[in-house]
Write an enzyme that holds these catalytic residues in place. Structure first.
Site, PDB file in Angstrom:
ATOM      1  N   THR A   1     -34.991  44.404  22.430  1.00  0.00           N
ATOM      2  CA  THR A   1     -33.563  44.735  22.400  1.00  0.00           C
ATOM      3  C   THR A   1     -33.036  44.984  23.809  1.00  0.00           C
ATOM      4  OG1 THR A   1     -33.759  45.625  20.175  1.00  0.00           O
ATOM      5  CG2 THR A   1     -31.855  46.344  21.456  1.00  0.00           C
ATOM      6  N   LEU A   2     -33.858  45.647  24.627  1.00  0.00           N
ATOM      7  CA  LEU A   2     -33.449  45.898  26.010  1.00  0.00           C
ATOM      8  C   LEU A   2     -33.260  44.576  26.759  1.00  0.00           C
ATOM      9  CD1 LEU A   2     -33.017  48.697  27.058  1.00  0.00           C
ATOM     10  CD2 LEU A   2     -35.324  48.684  28.010  1.00  0.00           C
TER      11      LEU A   2
ATOM     12  N   LYS B   1     -28.553  39.762  15.543  1.00  0.00           N
ATOM     13  CA  LYS B   1     -29.791  40.287  14.947  1.00  0.00           C
ATOM     14  C   LYS B   1     -29.699  39.952  13.464  1.00  0.00           C
ATOM     15  CE  LYS B   1     -33.391  43.352  14.711  1.00  0.00           C
ATOM     16  NZ  LYS B   1     -34.565  43.498  15.603  1.00  0.00           N
TER      17      LYS B   1
ATOM     18  N   ASP C   1     -30.289  47.890  16.389  1.00  0.00           N
ATOM     19  CA  ASP C   1     -30.387  47.052  17.588  1.00  0.00           C
ATOM     20  C   ASP C   1     -29.003  46.549  18.011  1.00  0.00           C
ATOM     21  OD1 ASP C   1     -33.039  47.539  17.315  1.00  0.00           O
ATOM     22  OD2 ASP C   1     -33.676  45.455  17.363  1.00  0.00           O
TER      23      ASP C   1
ATOM     24  N   GLY D   1     -35.373  38.589  17.042  1.00  0.00           N
ATOM     25  CA  GLY D   1     -36.224  38.714  15.859  1.00  0.00           C
ATOM     26  C   GLY D   1     -36.449  40.175  15.518  1.00  0.00           C
TER      27      GLY D   1
ATOM     28  N   LEU E   1     -37.375  51.597  33.077  1.00  0.00           N
ATOM     29  CA  LEU E   1     -36.081  52.183  33.441  1.00  0.00           C
ATOM     30  C   LEU E   1     -36.041  53.634  32.985  1.00  0.00           C
ATOM     31  CD1 LEU E   1     -33.721  49.247  32.327  1.00  0.00           C
ATOM     32  CD2 LEU E   1     -34.629  49.719  34.616  1.00  0.00           C
TER      33      LEU E   1
END
Ligand SMILES: Nc1ncnc2c1ncn2[C@@H]1O[C@H](COP(=O)(O)OP(=O)(O)OP(=O)(O)O)[C@@H](O)[C@H]1O
Ligand SMILES: C[C@H](N)[C@H](N)CCCCCC(=O)O
Ligand SMILES: [Mg+2]
Length: 207
Positions: A16-17, A32, A43, A99, A184
């Site tokens: 997702t990031l 999604k 997401d 996915g 991050l």
């Protein structure tokens, strides 16, 4: 035009990031198709938050309550995911499709995500961890994708640098290294956008 499926070596690897980073940079639509688990931020909601309006988030086709494999989440909710209903959004603008979990996760009792990828015919970006275990997970995922005829655009790593593992995956997997999203802290729209610009070979992806 940049139209990709973002899949991963596992759930929780950073799909997702990465998808949000790419969708924001490309000003793409994000889809999604199946969201399994509605108790936490979905997401699609995460991508909306992280792209601050730069990506257009399309509605999910199935929203299932339970955070588990989509085939089981669907069974719990008393529905069956019909692959024929999972048609790619129309139009040829940039598109990022995410996915759920990894490549061989079931959407029903007959169909795996990799079958959907083959049905859609889009190149796949594989997201992988950098921690110990990623060589095996990544090479197995690449084999599974290619054995079904799915084109692999490349691999994006997520996490702390691990040059030896990344190199082994590139060598044995004969896959393009598209960059690594560093760990991050914190994850913000700005830290994500800066990392994508600096660390991901967006020139390859964006062409
Ligand atoms: N490079 C990174 N830096 C910081 N946090 C990360 C990084 N990669 C992943 N995470 C965090 O790990 C968690 C799982 O990542 P993410 O939601 O992107 O996984 P996913 O592969 O999309 O999982 P799913 O199969 O549920 O869709 C999130 O909290 C995310 O912010
Ligand atoms: C609930 C989770 N966050 C994902 N949406 C679905 C992950 C399915 C993994 C199935 C498996 O490989 O065992
Ligand atoms: Mg995700």
């Amino acid at each position: 035009m940049s139209r990709y499926v973002v899949t991963g070596t596992d759930t929780g690897v950073g799909k997702t990031l990465v998808a949000a980073g790419l969708a924001g940079h490309l000003r793409a639509r994000y889809w999604k198709p199946v969201q399994a688990g509605l108790d936490e931020e979905s997401d699609s909601e995460a991508v909306h938050r992280l792209t601050e309006g730069r990506a257009e988030v399309l509605p999910e086709t199935w929203r299932l309550n339970t955070a588990c494999s989509p085939h089981e989440a669907a069974r719990i909710d008393g529905v069956r995911i019909d692959p024929a209903a999972l048609v790619l959004p129309e139009g040829d603008g940039p598109l990022i499709v995410e996915g759920a979990g990894g490549v061989l996760v079931p959407v029903n009792d007959e169909t795996l995500y990799v079958d959907l990828f083959a049905q859609w015919g889009l190149p796949v970006i594989l997201v992988a961890r950098t921690v110990l275990g990623t060589i095996n997970h990544s090479l197995l995922s690449l084999e599974a994708l290619r054995s079904r005829g799915v084109a692999v655009a490349g691999i994006v790593f997520s996490g702390y640098e691990n040059l030896a593992s990344e190199a082994a995956i590139v060598r044995f997997g004969q896959v393009r290294h598209l960059g690594r999203l560093p760990h991050l802290d914190p994850v913000t729209p700005a830290s994500l956008a800066d990392s994508v610009t600096d660390q991901i070979h967006i020139d390859v992806i964006g062409s």
